[in-house]
Design an enzyme around this catalytic site. Structure first.
Site, PDB file in Angstrom:
ATOM      1  N   SER A  20       1.420   7.970  -5.319  1.00  0.00           N
ATOM      2  CA  SER A  20       2.453   7.763  -4.299  1.00  0.00           C
ATOM      3  C   SER A  20       3.784   8.355  -4.729  1.00  0.00           C
ATOM      4  O   SER A  20       4.103   8.403  -5.928  1.00  0.00           O
ATOM      5  CB  SER A  20       2.623   6.253  -4.100  1.00  0.00           C
ATOM      6  OG  SER A  20       3.774   5.981  -3.339  1.00  0.00           O
ATOM      7  N   ASP A  34      15.174   0.502  -0.401  1.00  0.00           N
ATOM      8  CA  ASP A  34      14.908   1.670   0.448  1.00  0.00           C
ATOM      9  C   ASP A  34      15.900   2.795   0.149  1.00  0.00           C
ATOM     10  O   ASP A  34      17.107   2.587   0.265  1.00  0.00           O
ATOM     11  CB  ASP A  34      15.113   1.306   1.930  1.00  0.00           C
ATOM     12  CG  ASP A  34      13.823   0.934   2.622  1.00  0.00           C
ATOM     13  OD1 ASP A  34      12.766   0.953   1.968  1.00  0.00           O
ATOM     14  OD2 ASP A  34      13.887   0.621   3.824  1.00  0.00           O
ATOM     15  N   ALA A  78      -6.364  -0.028  -3.226  1.00  0.00           N
ATOM     16  CA  ALA A  78      -5.141  -0.604  -3.805  1.00  0.00           C
ATOM     17  C   ALA A  78      -4.349  -1.361  -2.758  1.00  0.00           C
ATOM     18  O   ALA A  78      -4.482  -1.099  -1.568  1.00  0.00           O
ATOM     19  CB  ALA A  78      -4.276   0.513  -4.384  1.00  0.00           C
ATOM     20  N   LYS A 138       1.142   2.593  -9.770  1.00  0.00           N
ATOM     21  CA  LYS A 138       0.607   3.952  -9.543  1.00  0.00           C
ATOM     22  C   LYS A 138       0.916   4.856 -10.741  1.00  0.00           C
ATOM     23  O   LYS A 138       0.078   5.650 -11.172  1.00  0.00           O
ATOM     24  CB  LYS A 138       1.202   4.550  -8.264  1.00  0.00           C
ATOM     25  CG  LYS A 138       0.756   3.824  -6.991  1.00  0.00           C
ATOM     26  CD  LYS A 138      -0.667   4.163  -6.642  1.00  0.00           C
ATOM     27  CE  LYS A 138      -1.191   3.425  -5.443  1.00  0.00           C
ATOM     28  NZ  LYS A 138      -2.588   3.711  -5.144  1.00  0.00           N
ATOM     29  N   TYR A 143       4.912  -1.870  -7.199  1.00  0.00           N
ATOM     30  CA  TYR A 143       3.816  -1.075  -6.623  1.00  0.00           C
ATOM     31  C   TYR A 143       3.856   0.358  -7.178  1.00  0.00           C
ATOM     32  O   TYR A 143       2.859   0.898  -7.651  1.00  0.00           O
ATOM     33  CB  TYR A 143       3.937  -1.072  -5.090  1.00  0.00           C
ATOM     34  CG  TYR A 143       3.243   0.077  -4.428  1.00  0.00           C
ATOM     35  CD1 TYR A 143       1.858   0.087  -4.296  1.00  0.00           C
ATOM     36  CD2 TYR A 143       3.966   1.178  -3.950  1.00  0.00           C
ATOM     37  CE1 TYR A 143       1.215   1.165  -3.705  1.00  0.00           C
ATOM     38  CE2 TYR A 143       3.333   2.242  -3.358  1.00  0.00           C
ATOM     39  CZ  TYR A 143       1.959   2.237  -3.239  1.00  0.00           C
ATOM     40  OH  TYR A 143       1.325   3.303  -2.663  1.00  0.00           O
ATOM     41  N   ILE A 191      -6.596   5.681   4.874  1.00  0.00           N
ATOM     42  CA  ILE A 191      -6.652   7.049   4.330  1.00  0.00           C
ATOM     43  C   ILE A 191      -8.075   7.348   3.851  1.00  0.00           C
ATOM     44  O   ILE A 191      -8.582   8.465   4.018  1.00  0.00           O
ATOM     45  CB  ILE A 191      -5.620   7.240   3.198  1.00  0.00           C
ATOM     46  CG1 ILE A 191      -4.204   6.982   3.747  1.00  0.00           C
ATOM     47  CG2 ILE A 191      -5.708   8.655   2.603  1.00  0.00           C
ATOM     48  CD1 ILE A 191      -3.111   6.987   2.702  1.00  0.00           C
TER      49      ILE A 191
HETATM   50  C1  UD1 Z   1       6.750   2.347   1.763  1.00  0.00           C
HETATM   51  C2  UD1 Z   1       6.939   2.031   0.318  1.00  0.00           C
HETATM   52  C3  UD1 Z   1       6.204   3.039  -0.487  1.00  0.00           C
HETATM   53  C4  UD1 Z   1       4.753   3.086  -0.102  1.00  0.00           C
HETATM   54  C5  UD1 Z   1       4.630   3.369   1.374  1.00  0.00           C
HETATM   55  C6  UD1 Z   1       3.167   3.250   1.796  1.00  0.00           C
HETATM   56  C7  UD1 Z   1       9.132   0.959   0.027  1.00  0.00           C
HETATM   57  C8  UD1 Z   1      10.508   1.127  -0.517  1.00  0.00           C
HETATM   58  N1  UD1 Z   1       8.353   2.049  -0.043  1.00  0.00           N
HETATM   59  O1  UD1 Z   1       7.382   3.592   2.029  1.00  0.00           O
HETATM   60  O2  UD1 Z   1       6.326   2.691  -1.832  1.00  0.00           O
HETATM   61  O3  UD1 Z   1       4.082   4.103  -0.811  1.00  0.00           O
HETATM   62  O4  UD1 Z   1       5.384   2.420   2.085  1.00  0.00           O
HETATM   63  O5  UD1 Z   1       2.832   1.976   2.131  1.00  0.00           O
HETATM   64  O6  UD1 Z   1       8.768  -0.096   0.492  1.00  0.00           O
HETATM   65  N2  UD1 Z   1      11.502   0.841   8.670  1.00  0.00           N
HETATM   66  C9  UD1 Z   1      12.197   0.107   9.612  1.00  0.00           C
HETATM   67  N3  UD1 Z   1      11.588  -0.987  10.163  1.00  0.00           N
HETATM   68  C10 UD1 Z   1      10.329  -1.394   9.816  1.00  0.00           C
HETATM   69  C11 UD1 Z   1       9.614  -0.638   8.854  1.00  0.00           C
HETATM   70  C12 UD1 Z   1      10.229   0.474   8.298  1.00  0.00           C
HETATM   71  O7  UD1 Z   1      13.337   0.429   9.956  1.00  0.00           O
HETATM   72  O8  UD1 Z   1       9.843  -2.425  10.344  1.00  0.00           O
HETATM   73  C13 UD1 Z   1      12.120   2.050   8.090  1.00  0.00           C
HETATM   74  C14 UD1 Z   1      12.320   1.979   6.578  1.00  0.00           C
HETATM   75  O9  UD1 Z   1      13.557   1.404   6.252  1.00  0.00           O
HETATM   76  C15 UD1 Z   1      12.214   3.460   6.188  1.00  0.00           C
HETATM   77  C16 UD1 Z   1      11.212   4.034   7.203  1.00  0.00           C
HETATM   78  O10 UD1 Z   1      11.239   3.121   8.299  1.00  0.00           O
HETATM   79  O11 UD1 Z   1      13.446   4.114   6.369  1.00  0.00           O
HETATM   80  C17 UD1 Z   1       9.803   4.139   6.674  1.00  0.00           C
HETATM   81  O12 UD1 Z   1       9.408   2.866   6.144  1.00  0.00           O
HETATM   82  P1  UD1 Z   1       7.918   2.539   5.695  1.00  0.00           P
HETATM   83  O13 UD1 Z   1       6.960   2.978   6.731  1.00  0.00           O
HETATM   84  O14 UD1 Z   1       7.877   1.104   5.271  1.00  0.00           O
HETATM   85  O15 UD1 Z   1       7.659   3.489   4.446  1.00  0.00           O
HETATM   86  P2  UD1 Z   1       8.514   3.656   3.104  1.00  0.00           P
HETATM   87  O16 UD1 Z   1       9.460   2.563   2.897  1.00  0.00           O
HETATM   88  O17 UD1 Z   1       9.084   5.033   3.072  1.00  0.00           O
END
Ligand code: UD1
Length: 326
Positions: A117, A285, A75, A145, A141, A12
């Site tokens: 965040s 999640d 961070a 923030k 985390y 970013i």
């Molecule tokens: C995550 C963090 C958030 C952080 C953000 C930026 C959590 C709960 N939240 O957001 O605090 O600010 O990253 O780094 O960890 N997914 C899959 N398979 C994967 C990866 C993700 O199914 O291998 C799904 C997740 O369950 C979710 C969506 O994809 O539904 C987005 O996930 P992700 O990109 O990790 O972001 P967040 O979890 O929303």
């Protein structure tokens, strides 16, 4: 304005640096290159390699550059890791931020833009999530923030520094003009993982649950294009300069996209199949997390322009292609 970007070689950060330069600001990056990349630095911005955990390094940098504004994006951001290794997040995110804040007030920085965040909210109690939503982070985390936002409020009161805490939803995509192509090291977020599954860098995407109360059962998020986020930082400086008032604001799009929507868009952009397997839900999640960005529109005049899923996925795919790994 003279602006220091701490963490400006990161994902970013580099997009923010490009945007600030394009708007005529004088920018200098401070980064230890632990996750930032030299490839993400621009010739028209200065660069100092240094560490926020060495107060004398950040002090010397700010004393020498004497910026009016500062963006802090240095961070760690893996929510899961913050639960198993909180000390790492305390030291880097909290101590590191205090070092920056102390050096910033000592050097006379007026405006502080902080990379916050949506993780500060925790499990959504209503949707879309506005800034009045309770802040009860579900992971450490997110707590780091929130704690830093608290320090900023106190330094505003006691030292007069004006801040903008930008609560990002899900940052995604790559520069629409193709000027930034450095890929994140060891990504854990959905879209880079999908790209790695597409390119054979990883065997498959693990989809964390398909039994959520969402239209297709998979997790729904508010993906915001990183160029839109970058513009948000520039607009935050304009606001701080004009109003001389601190603010906390969401940057999101108010549109929910599921994991399988992302898979479909990636298949369309690449013409390849994404190998994936449904597995257990990932602890912590939420089913769905979508922003109410109306405050950003009202106060900053900010509205996402590039955050449709096709643009997000196409620009990401192009960044992967340009790294020659497809
Ligand atoms: C995550 C963090 C958030 C952080 C953000 C930026 C959590 C709960 N939240 O957001 O605090 O600010 O990253 O780094 O960890 N997914 C899959 N398979 C994967 C990866 C993700 O199914 O291998 C799904 C997740 O369950 C979710 C969506 O994809 O539904 C987005 O996930 P992700 O990109 O990790 O972001 P967040 O979890 O929303």
């Amino acid at each position: 304005m003279k602006i220091a970007v701490i963490g400006g070689a990161g994902y970013i950060g580099s997009h923010t640096v490009r945007e600030l330069l394009d708007r005529g600001h004088e920018v200098k990056v401070f980064d230890n290159l632990s996750s930032g990349l030299e490839q993400n630095l621009f010739k028209d911005a200065g660069f100092v390699k240094g560490d926020i955990l060495h107060p004398e390094e950040i002090e010397a940098f700010l004393q020498e550059f004497k910026p009016e504004g500062l963006v802090h994006l240095a961070a760690f951001k893996a929510a899961g890791e913050s639960m198993t290794n909180p000390e790492k997040y305390s030291v880097n995110n909290i101590t590191g931020s205090l070092n920056i804040l102390n050096a910033a007030t000592a050097a006379g920085v007026k405006y502080f833009v902080f990379s916050s965040s949506a993780a500060t909210y925790g499990a959504p109690q209503y949707m879309p999530v506005d800034e009045k939503h309770p802040t009860e982070p579900e992971n450490y985390y997110g707590y780091t923030k929130l704690a830093i936002e608290g320090f900023l409020k106190w330094y505003d009161k006691l030292r007069g520094i004006k801040f903008a805490a930008l609560r990002y939803f899900n940052a995604a995509g790559y520069d629409v003009k193709g000027r930034i192509t450095g890929l994140e090291k060891n990504p854990a977020n959905l879209i880079p993982v999908v790209m790695e599954a597409l390119t054979g860098r990883r065997k498959e995407l693990l989809v964390f649950g398909n039994d959520y109360d969402t239209p297709d059962g998979t997790g729904v998020r508010d993906y915001i294009h990183v160029n839109d986020l970058a513009i948000g930082h520039a607009k935050a400086f304009e606001y701080l300069q004009q109003k001389n008032e601190s603010l906390i604001v969401n940057l999101g799009v108010q549109r929910g996209t599921s994991v399988l929507d992302i898979v479909k868009a990636a298949e369309k952009a690449s013409g390849k199949k994404v190998p994936y397997r449904i597995v257990e839900r990932r602890p912590g999640d939420p089913a769905s997390l979508v922003a109410d960005p109306s405050k950003a529109f009202e106060l900053l005049g900010w509205k996402a322009q590039y955050s449709d899923i096709d643009t997000i996925i196409k620009t990401t795919w192009k960044a992967y292609l340009s790294n020659g790994i497809v």
